[in-house]
Design an enzyme around this catalytic site. Structure first.
Site, PDB file in Angstrom:
ATOM      1  N   GLY A   3       2.530  -0.363  -5.399  1.00 37.06           N
ATOM      2  CA  GLY A   3       2.332   0.609  -4.843  1.00 37.06           C
ATOM      3  C   GLY A   3       3.308   0.788  -3.558  1.00 37.06           C
ATOM      4  N   SER A   4       3.822   1.723  -3.264  1.00 37.43           N
ATOM      5  CA  SER A   4       4.961   1.834  -2.217  1.00 37.43           C
ATOM      6  C   SER A   4       4.645   2.954  -1.192  1.00 37.43           C
ATOM      7  CB  SER A   4       6.258   2.262  -2.936  1.00 37.43           C
ATOM      8  OG  SER A   4       6.176   3.460  -3.745  1.00 37.43           O
TER       9      SER A   4
ATOM     10  N   ALA B 153       0.523   1.046   2.880  1.00 41.03           N
ATOM     11  CA  ALA B 153      -0.104  -0.180   2.974  1.00 41.03           C
ATOM     12  C   ALA B 153       1.009  -1.178   2.301  1.00 41.03           C
ATOM     13  CB  ALA B 153      -1.319  -0.224   2.153  1.00 41.03           C
ATOM     14  N   GLY B 154       1.275  -0.707   1.003  1.00 41.91           N
ATOM     15  CA  GLY B 154       2.413  -1.536   0.559  1.00 41.91           C
ATOM     16  C   GLY B 154       3.789  -1.853   1.075  1.00 41.91           C
TER      17      GLY B 154
ATOM     18  N   ARG C  21     -17.020  13.635  10.281  1.00 39.03           N
ATOM     19  CA  ARG C  21     -16.901  14.215   9.039  1.00 39.03           C
ATOM     20  C   ARG C  21     -17.579  14.613   8.528  1.00 39.03           C
ATOM     21  NH1 ARG C  21     -10.650  11.763   7.734  1.00 39.03           N
ATOM     22  NH2 ARG C  21      -9.722  12.626   9.501  1.00 39.03           N
TER      23      ARG C  21
ATOM     24  N   GLU D  92      -6.243   2.159   0.749  1.00 38.81           N
ATOM     25  CA  GLU D  92      -7.247   2.967   0.360  1.00 38.81           C
ATOM     26  C   GLU D  92      -7.917   2.482  -1.070  1.00 38.81           C
ATOM     27  OE1 GLU D  92      -8.704   7.781  -0.493  1.00 38.81           O
ATOM     28  OE2 GLU D  92      -6.576   7.212   0.244  1.00 38.81           O
TER      29      GLU D  92
ATOM     30  N   SER E  16      -7.475   5.455   8.869  1.00 40.51           N
ATOM     31  CA  SER E  16      -7.016   4.889   7.749  1.00 40.51           C
ATOM     32  C   SER E  16      -5.533   4.307   7.921  1.00 40.51           C
ATOM     33  CB  SER E  16      -6.940   6.289   6.783  1.00 40.51           C
ATOM     34  OG  SER E  16      -6.087   7.595   7.376  1.00 40.51           O
TER      35      SER E  16
END
Length: 531
Positions: free
Chosen positions: A8-9, A12-13, A271, A356, A372
């Site tokens: 995953g880029s 986070a990655g 939300r 996520e 987030s």
């Protein structure tokens, strides 16, 4: 053998890659598209940190707001760690060049970072870069990775983890460009593949590819997932396209109006409450609009230029002069891969998950806006450091290739399978089904019907296949694999929603409108690993 393999880029990655590289690890980042195309770029409004640049604020207040928004379904120690790390995370991001919007206050460094209000926050806490915050952070992280000479492997679709005796040894990938199935061995693995809100196809702010690929792979490998029933619905997406209009539009003073011109909710409530209020108006055959006309064109172009452009492009509306038609849609997965305090996956040693796709127990039943981007960077660094620590003592003996052979056979079988049922039609049906029956308002009989329909889709899975039989750059194949993962995860979400007979945050049941202390716990699912 690679020390740390990052799958995953997105934000986070990339953050994990930089942290692992910094402590001396050899790092490879593998993504199914390109880093600048990740979902992180869609996080517009800001990133929380109790800097106190726009009024009094404290880390304790940030912790308190996060726990309140989570409706108690969080790990307070993890929340405290994330919130306490926030100021130094902003400082780190600024040091690598993130161009935050600034205050003209005769100060320097992070004390000049501008902050705005977000829903559920007790202070102006969200640090922002106009309304391009996630995009600016993502591009800066990628630039920094290139400077640090971190290796990337783009256009490689993640198939499965390689696990032996409960320990992660690597992963298998489909090279999208060539069609070859490959094995990559690694001492430690970090999964940072994003969420699963694209199960709500056609009713989500997410890109088509947010189908929970990493979450599904962990399930197949014998790891645990938790809180899958908690999906956040963003209150303000454009009515016809489901394109996100950032919470920052309300944070800067935007109003929500119904078709009778009435304001019907406090726009800066959490939300889940705002989304339900809008849904109620829509269910009474009223339209709902976001009104930012009173802010004036100059302020809109200074603070919210992307929102203005999106409204003009997708809705043919000029926000400086006209009301913006909106609706709530699926936006964020609070649940995901179950991890411990080190972000190591429950049931798989040497495999970590962040962002996520990971349930680090900081968002609980309802994520606080602005948390987030904080999670992917603060915990991204934490995951990178912990993965490297594991790699120091990990075995360097490569896997014998059993998973590789299995996956090669599986891909070959997809090519030979007859496509008598169109899975693109099924994908649309699944999205509509989830929005209507597993959506903002839930009811057990409707959830049970949804589960029956999903099982019926799974029964038809031997009749779905691909039309495009080419080996190279086969997007039809990738769409098929993504839909297969969505279909695998769908029952986990519905089953958990049926089991949770209460209303808590984003999970709201009409027959159980109150929180039940018996359900102040996490619903965890774990399969026996496939042999």
């Amino acid at each position: 053998m690679i020390d740390v393999l990052i799958i995953g880029s997105g934000g986070a990655g990339l953050t994990a890659a930089l942290a692992a590289k910094e402590v001396g690890a050899s790092v490879l980042v593998v993504g199914k598209s390109y880093p600048t195309n990740s979902q992180t770029s869609m996080a517009q409004g800001g990133m929380n940190a109790a800097l106190g640049n726009a009024g009094e604020d404290h880390i304790a207040l940030h912790v308190q707001d996060t726990i309140k928004s989570a409706h108690g379904l969080c790990d307070e120690d993890m929340v405290r760690q994330m919130c306490a790390d926030a100021p130094k995370t902003i400082e780190w991001l600024e040091s690598i060049g993130v161009p935050f919007s600034r205050l003209d206050n005769d100060k320097a460094g992070v004390e000049t970072v501008a902050q705005r209000q977000m829903g559920g926050a007790s202070a102006k806490r969200a640090c922002y870069a106009q309304d391009y915050t996630g995009l600016k952070i993502l591009h800066t992280l990628y630039d920094t990775c290139l400077k640090e000479k971190i290796d990337f492997l783009d256009e490689h679709y993640f198939l499965n983890l390689i696990v032996k005796d409960g320990i992660a040894k690597g992963a298998t990938f489909l090279d999208i460009r060539t069609g070859e199935v490959k094995q990559i061995n690694a001492k430690s693995i970090i999964i940072a593949t994003g969420g699963y809100a694209s199960l709500y196809h056609g009713f989500t702010t997410n890109a088509y590819g947010s189908t929970g690929d990493g979450v599904a792979a962990v399930l197949r490998a014998g790891g645990a997932v938790s809180d899958m029933e908690f999906i956040q619905f963003h209150p303000t997406a454009l009515k016809h396209s489901s394109i996100l209009i950032s919470e920052s539009a309300r944070g800067e003073g935007g109003h929500l109006l119904n078709s009778e011109g009435e304001r019907f909710v406090d726009e800066l409530k959490p939300r889940d409450e705002v989304a339900r209020a809008i849904f109620k108006e829509l269910s009474e055959d009223k339209e709902v609009f976001l009104d930012v006309r009173h802010l004036g064109e100059d302020k809109l172009m200074e603070l919210l230029p992307q929102e203005v452009a999106l409204c003009k492009l997708h809705e043919h509306v000029d926000p400086a002069k006209e009301l913006i038609p909106i609706k709530p849609v699926a936006h964020y997965s609070m649940g995901g891969i179950d991890v411990d305090y080190a972000l190591e996956v429950t049931g798989i040693k040497g495999c970590f998950a962040v962002g996520e796709c990971s349930n680090a127990k900081v968002h609980g039943a309802n994520r606080l806006g602005g948390n987030s981007l904080l999670e992917i960077t603060a915990f991204g660094r934490f995951a990178g450091e912990n993965a490297y620590k594991h790699s120091i003592y990990a075995s360097t003996k490569p896997d014998e290739g059993r998973q590789l052979q299995k996956d090669r056979a599986h891909i070959k079988n997809i090519y030979t399978q007859k496509a008598s049922v169109n899975f693109y039609t099924q994908r649309e049906q699944l999205g509509k089904l989830f929005y209507e029956k597993v959506g903002i308002i839930r009811e057990n009989s409707q959830l049970s019907k949804a589960l029956d329909e999903v099982i019926a889709m799974q029964v038809l899975s031997n009749k779905i296949g691909i039309q495009d039989k080419s080996a190279t750059n086969n997007t039809n194949l990738i769409d098929f694999l993504e839909f297969s993962n969505a279909l695998l995860l769908a029952p986990t979400i519905i089953s958990a929603a049926i089991a949770r007979d209460e209303s808590r945050g984003a999970h709201y049941k009409v027959d159980f409108k109150e929180e039940n202390e018996d359900f102040r716990k996490h619903i965890v699912l774990q399969w026996k690993r496939e042999s």
